[in-house]
Design a protein around this motif. Structure first.
Motif, short mmCIF file in Angstrom:
data_model
loop_
_atom_site.label_atom_id
_atom_site.label_comp_id
_atom_site.label_asym_id
_atom_site.label_seq_id
_atom_site.Cartn_x
_atom_site.Cartn_y
_atom_site.Cartn_z
N THR A 45 88.49 67.74 17.04
CA THR A 45 87.21 68.49 17.55
C THR A 45 87.39 68.99 18.85
O THR A 45 86.85 70.00 19.17
CB THR A 45 85.94 67.51 17.42
OG1 THR A 45 85.77 66.97 16.09
CG2 THR A 45 84.67 68.05 17.66
N ASN B 298 87.32 72.80 20.14
CA ASN B 298 86.40 73.10 20.98
C ASN B 298 87.12 73.88 22.21
O ASN B 298 86.66 74.96 22.77
CB ASN B 298 85.64 72.14 21.62
CG ASN B 298 84.52 71.62 20.58
OD1 ASN B 298 83.95 72.44 19.79
ND2 ASN B 298 84.20 70.47 20.82
N ASN C 239 86.64 78.04 23.03
CA ASN C 239 86.07 78.21 24.50
C ASN C 239 86.96 79.09 25.20
O ASN C 239 86.87 80.13 26.05
CB ASN C 239 86.10 76.92 25.35
CG ASN C 239 84.95 76.13 25.01
OD1 ASN C 239 83.85 76.68 24.51
ND2 ASN C 239 84.81 74.99 25.30
#
Length: 338
Positions: free
Chosen positions: A255, A259, A263
């Motif tokens: 995860t 992320n 980003n």
């Protein structure tokens, strides 16, 4: 039943093979849960031997050694050990009941009556000498009774049955035995630690608690007490918990990586859009222009995937290098714009 009750139920069924081990286990039950009652003469001679668990009361013409407990397993264990070691008859009675969360909990009393029987037991357990003087004061047991490794196991088993508990391993790892004084806790701690376990002692409400907090060490102490079924049950719980923890760690790691990738892609697209609006992508070198266009076309693609769409294909590090150059261009434009 609770896990602690399951462990005790298994230990109640376990029978020590040697008489010396049975004596050690009986000494533990008396040290933690025993109580003397009897005549004043007996009180004068034996009072200190009962300081850990009660006081001498009454004015009968005979002494009695008794165990009061809510645990019928402990009551049965005391009865069995006395019969096996001494052949004495033991009285068992229900002396009352208490309410626990809406349930009625019975109290059991098991006792050996008669001054001669009581003194014979205390002599055998090395709690008094021939003159009736106490030989065990700030100790749980005379060291001569637990010289052998097997006798130490038996004593720890009896101590846990009488004053111990263990938490549900599905929730937490905690094993403890409650002692009346620091000296007694120290003796028990040394006995437990002789098996390679690192137990600790903490003071709690005028008592001293010998405890373990690590799952692996609780497995070891169950092995010491020879509670093998409970040991396997605990190991199964530990395996499942470790598997869950490993899965959670992997999921959290993945995860976090996702992320981080998302980003980074968002920042890259923002930089590309800024360049496009300020000077146009055609102002970029051909390799950077192609990479920027592919990033706009495939915003969710990883660097490896993005590189495979280029002509010719470029590796992950090459794509990352190009995107950094694009970000540098956007940064310079922003600086000039300010």
């Amino acid at each position: 039943m609770s896990f602690s009750a399951d462990v005790k139920a298994e230990l109640v069924r376990y029978e020590s093979k040697g008489r010396h081990c049975r004596i050690a286990e009986l000494a533990a039950v008396i040290a933690f849960a025993g109580r003397l009652t009897g005549s004043q003469e007996c009180a004068e001679r034996l009072a200190d031997s009962a300081e850990h668990a009660g006081r001498l009361t009454g004015s009968q013409g005979h002494a009695a050694l008794q165990v009061d407990t809510e645990n019928n397993g402990l009551a049965r264990k005391f009865l069995t050990l006395v019969r096996q070691v001494f052949g004495f008859e033991v009285e068992l009675e229900v002396v009352g009941s208490v309410s626990r969360r809406g349930n009625r909990q019975r109290n059991y009393r098991v006792q050996v009556c008669g001054s001669e029987k009581v003194e014979k037991m205390l002599h055998t357990l090395r709690m008094i000498d021939d003159n009736g003087r106490v030989t065990v004061k700030d100790e749980l047991v005379n060291g001569l009774l637990v010289q052998r490794n097997c006798c130490q196991r038996a004593f720890i088993r009896g101590a846990f049955l009488s004053a111990g508990s263990i938490s549900d391993p599905g929730k937490s790892y905690h094993f403890e035995i409650v002692c009346a004084s620091a000296g007694k806790a120290g003796q028990l701690q040394s006995m437990i630690n002789s098996f390679g376990v690192d137990s600790k002692v903490v003071e709690r409400k005028r008592h001293y608690v010998v405890y373990l907090k690590e799952g692996s060490q609780i497995v070891d102490i169950l092995n010491v007490m020879e509670a093998h079924k409970a040991l396997l049950d605990l190991e199964n719980v530990r395996i499942l918990k470790n598997m869950r923890n490993n899965v959670n760690r992997q999921v959290n790691c993945e995860t976090a990586n996702i992320n981080k990738t998302v980003n980074a892609a968002v920042r890259q697209i923002e930089d590309i859009q800024y360049i496009k609006e300020r000077i146009g992508l055609e102002k970029l070198p051909a390799n950077l222009r192609e990479t920027a266009q592919m990033r706009l076309e495939y915003p969710e693609a990883s660097l490896l995937e993005l590189g495979s769409y280029l002509t010719p294909p470029v590796g992950k590090s090459g794509v990352n290098h190009r995107l950094r150059k694009i970000s540098k261009v956007a940064e310079n434009l922003k600086t000039k714009g300010d």
